[in-house]
Design a protein around this motif. Structure first.
Motif, PDB file in Angstrom:
ATOM      1  N   SER A 139       0.868  -1.176   0.000  1.00 48.94           N
ATOM      2  CA  SER A 139       0.000   0.000   0.000  1.00 48.94           C
ATOM      3  C   SER A 139       0.903   1.224   0.000  1.00 48.94           C
ATOM      4  N   ASP A 141       0.914   5.782  -0.628  1.00 44.80           N
ATOM      5  CA  ASP A 141       0.274   7.057  -0.946  1.00 44.80           C
ATOM      6  C   ASP A 141       1.342   8.141  -0.936  1.00 44.80           C
ATOM      7  N   SER A 153      -2.920   0.239  -3.754  1.00 50.61           N
ATOM      8  CA  SER A 153      -2.752  -0.907  -2.860  1.00 50.61           C
ATOM      9  C   SER A 153      -3.079  -2.170  -3.637  1.00 50.61           C
TER      10      SER A 153
END
Length: 302
Positions: A139, A141, A153
């Motif tokens: 995952s 960001d 993800s």
């Protein structure tokens, strides 16, 4: 990324240092000596072979049962005669997390260099297994200097290569990436233009290259204003474009679009004396970024 397309981080993996030159010189000396050494070994092997054949002939003449003698190694148990390949070392990591990282990215391979700063960058790997293959869950960001957001993800595998998961882009400023699309289209986008999307992907390695599919449940473009970068004439004002239900088949190389909705769009269409349209002139660029004038194309077609 350098002008040649090489990535600077790849140099960390290449041999370097004072010993590299010495190793190269040693390799060259060995290469020069190899032909003479091979010649001497060939003469020596021929001499030994002649002596062995003479001795063997004498032995066979004295012992008529010599042909019944078998190789002792062939009579050894199978597990002693062969050697099993050891299994690769395996590494299992329950979780690996990188938080608030910073990436300075610069691409000099383009006609107009591109650079951006990614911060913060957050990456988390779970159930990472490294052995004959590399598998795990991820995952991530991150945010760019222009407040663009990217999140993804899913699961991945290496050898063979495969990945499945979700991807989301928010408020990506289209004009910032002009160095990439300007070589294909002579179009300028207003700074306000931005796109957002959500995608689901399944990618796998195939004989023909990359296979799998990408589905875009939502694709949104806002405040898109386009002008011809050569003439400066406005081409389009598109306050909002919504595209839903798009599917890209990477194996068949097809794109299927569900619904396209344009709100309050305004196109500025002009037809020149040669019959060409202003909307197509901006897009009529080949991969090299060049185009023929309309007059030359017309004379060529005649």
């Amino acid at each position: 990324r350098e002008e040649s397309g090489a990535i600077n981080l790849a140099r960390l993996l290449s041999p370097a240092g004072p010993g590299a030159a010495a190793e190269s010189a040693g390799a060259a000396a060995k290469a020069e000596a190899a032909p003479e050494k091979a010649k001497d070994e060939s003469v020596e092997a021929a001499t030994d072979k002649g002596m062995n054949e003479t001795a063997q002939a004498g032995t066979e003449a004295q012992d008529p049962d010599a042909d019944k003698i078998t190789d002792p190694a062939a009579q050894l148990p199978e597990k002693q005669a062969g050697t099993d390949q050891p299994s690769p070392f395996e590494l299992n990591v329950y979780a690996l997390e990188i938080g608030s990282g910073v990436v300075e990215f610069e691409d000099k391979s383009l006609a107009q260099p591109f650079q951006t700063r990614l911060s913060p960058v957050n990456v988390k790997l779970e159930n990472l297994a490294v052995g004959k293959s590399i598998t795990g869950k991820y995952s991530m960001d991150l945010e760019t200097g222009a407040k663009e957001k990217i999140a993804s993800s899913g699961e991945f595998s290496v050898m063979p290569v495969s990945a499945a998961g979700q991807l989301a882009l928010s408020d990506v400023k289209i004009s910032r990436y002009a160095p990439y699309y300007s070589q294909f289209a002579k179009i300028d986008a207003a700074p306000e233009g931005a796109l957002s999307l959500k995608a689901e992907f399944q990618i796998k390695e195939a004989d023909s290259g990359v296979g799998g599919s990408v589905t875009l449940p939502q694709f949104l473009v806002r405040s898109l204003s386009l002008t011809d970068s050569q003439s400066g004439e406005k081409m389009a004002d598109l306050p909002e474009i919504k595209i839903s239900g798009t599917r890209v088949d990477l194996s068949k190389r097809t794109v299927s679009t569900g619904t396209v909705k344009i709100e309050n769009g305004h196109l500025f269409v002009k037809r020149a004396k040669d019959g060409s349209l202003n909307l197509t002139r901006g897009l009529a660029q080949d991969i090299a970024g060049t185009s023929e004038p309309a007059e030359e194309k017309a004379s060529t077609s005649e």
